[in-house]
Design a protein around this motif. Structure first.
Motif, PDB file in Angstrom:
ATOM      1  N   ALA A   3      31.249  31.079  99.242  1.00 50.67           N
ATOM      2  CA  ALA A   3      31.390  31.476 100.652  1.00 50.67           C
ATOM      3  C   ALA A   3      31.847  30.319 101.528  1.00 50.67           C
ATOM      4  N   GLU A  29      31.102  35.568  88.313  1.00 46.82           N
ATOM      5  CA  GLU A  29      30.523  35.571  89.664  1.00 46.82           C
ATOM      6  C   GLU A  29      31.546  35.098  90.690  1.00 46.82           C
ATOM      7  N   CYS A  30      32.234  34.019  90.376  1.00 44.34           N
ATOM      8  CA  CYS A  30      33.232  33.448  91.284  1.00 44.34           C
ATOM      9  C   CYS A  30      34.178  32.589  90.468  1.00 44.34           C
ATOM     10  N   GLN A  60      24.260  31.052  94.029  1.00 42.66           N
ATOM     11  CA  GLN A  60      23.994  31.998  92.953  1.00 42.66           C
ATOM     12  C   GLN A  60      22.522  32.419  92.959  1.00 42.66           C
ATOM     13  N   ASP A  82      31.033  35.789 102.045  1.00 39.97           N
ATOM     14  CA  ASP A  82      32.430  35.886 101.627  1.00 39.97           C
ATOM     15  C   ASP A  82      32.811  37.366 101.644  1.00 39.97           C
ATOM     16  N   ASN A  83      33.640  37.752 102.593  1.00 41.52           N
ATOM     17  CA  ASN A  83      33.999  39.166 102.758  1.00 41.52           C
ATOM     18  C   ASN A  83      34.884  39.689 101.628  1.00 41.52           C
ATOM     19  N   SER A  84      35.386  38.803 100.764  1.00 45.84           N
ATOM     20  CA  SER A  84      36.239  39.261  99.664  1.00 45.84           C
ATOM     21  C   SER A  84      35.437  39.595  98.407  1.00 45.84           C
ATOM     22  N   ARG A  85      34.138  39.374  98.446  1.00 54.42           N
ATOM     23  CA  ARG A  85      33.305  39.698  97.278  1.00 54.42           C
ATOM     24  C   ARG A  85      33.175  41.209  97.123  1.00 54.42           C
ATOM     25  N   PRO A  86      32.776  41.672  95.948  1.00 51.86           N
ATOM     26  CA  PRO A  86      32.700  43.117  95.699  1.00 51.86           C
ATOM     27  C   PRO A  86      31.775  43.868  96.655  1.00 51.86           C
ATOM     28  N   ASP A  87      30.630  43.302  97.023  1.00 50.10           N
ATOM     29  CA  ASP A  87      29.697  43.980  97.925  1.00 50.10           C
ATOM     30  C   ASP A  87      29.064  42.967  98.885  1.00 50.10           C
ATOM     31  N   PRO A  88      29.828  42.516  99.878  1.00 52.57           N
ATOM     32  CA  PRO A  88      29.306  41.481 100.769  1.00 52.57           C
ATOM     33  C   PRO A  88      28.097  41.934 101.594  1.00 52.57           C
ATOM     34  N   ASP A  91      25.226  41.196  99.479  1.00 52.51           N
ATOM     35  CA  ASP A  91      25.017  39.752  99.523  1.00 52.51           C
ATOM     36  C   ASP A  91      24.244  39.380 100.786  1.00 52.51           C
TER      37      ASP A  91
END
Length: 185
Positions: A3, A29-30, A60, A82-88, A91
């Motif tokens: 992030a 994960e990233c 993590q 991080d808004n590009s993650r699968p389910d922010p 998070d």
């Protein structure tokens, strides 16, 4: 993870940041080469001359045991998502749960990164999720590579702290301007 906590501290620290970067062993994960495994540390000087110490936690979930350790004695928290993650939004809930005492004490800001590449979920969706969790904290878009945007998040956090301290003094709860871990009536 990913992030921008380390990048944010690097962007504003007046000292060379201390980092604990290690090779990333979890590319599912990233997909980045290095990740924080203990903490990052930096400092900035406030207008009053006081030093503000900045700690970046590992992101993590497997390092979740570190979060309360690093939050002990903290005046506040900036939660970077991080808004590009699968389910922010999930998070957000994970990190909010870990730092809930600070958020409930009026000492938290949510910074949402990578909105330029991934505009959804919107800031309104974050606000709705926070409202559903009965949490009211500022939510701002944040490019942590930009010093002024990181400083803006810290300014918002400091304004919250000042307002909380003024409230504490007004109701005479005996706090000397430093007790923010409990929720207010």
């Amino acid at each position: 993870m990913g992030a921008g906590k380390t990048t944010a501290i690097r962007a504003i620290s007046e000292i060379a940041p201390i980092t604990t970067e290690a090779a990333n062993s979890d590319h599912t994960e990233c997909n980045k080469e290095e990740t924080t495994v203990a903490m990052d540390y930096g400092e900035i000087t406030l207008a009053t001359g006081e030093k503000l110490r900045l700690y970046g936690t590992p992101g993590q979930a497997r390092f979740q045991f570190m979060w309360p350790i690093l939050a002990t004695g903290a005046l506040g928290v900036v939660i970077l998502i991080d808004n590009s993650r699968p389910d922010p939004l999930a998070d957000l809930e994970l990190y909010l749960d870990a730092f809930r005492a600070l958020a409930d004490g009026g000492a938290a800001v949510v910074g949402v990164g990578r909105m330029d590449r991934c505009p959804q979920p919107s800031l309104e969706a974050y606000a709705e999720r926070l409202a559903a969790l009965d949490v009211v904290v500022p939510i701002v878009p944040a490019d942590v590579r930009r010093r002024n945007e990181v400083l803006t998040m810290l300014e918002i956090l400091l304004q919250q702290l000042e307002a909380t301290w003024a409230y504490d003094e007004a109701i005479g709860d005996g706090l000397s301007g430093h007790g923010l871990m409990g929720a207010h009536p």
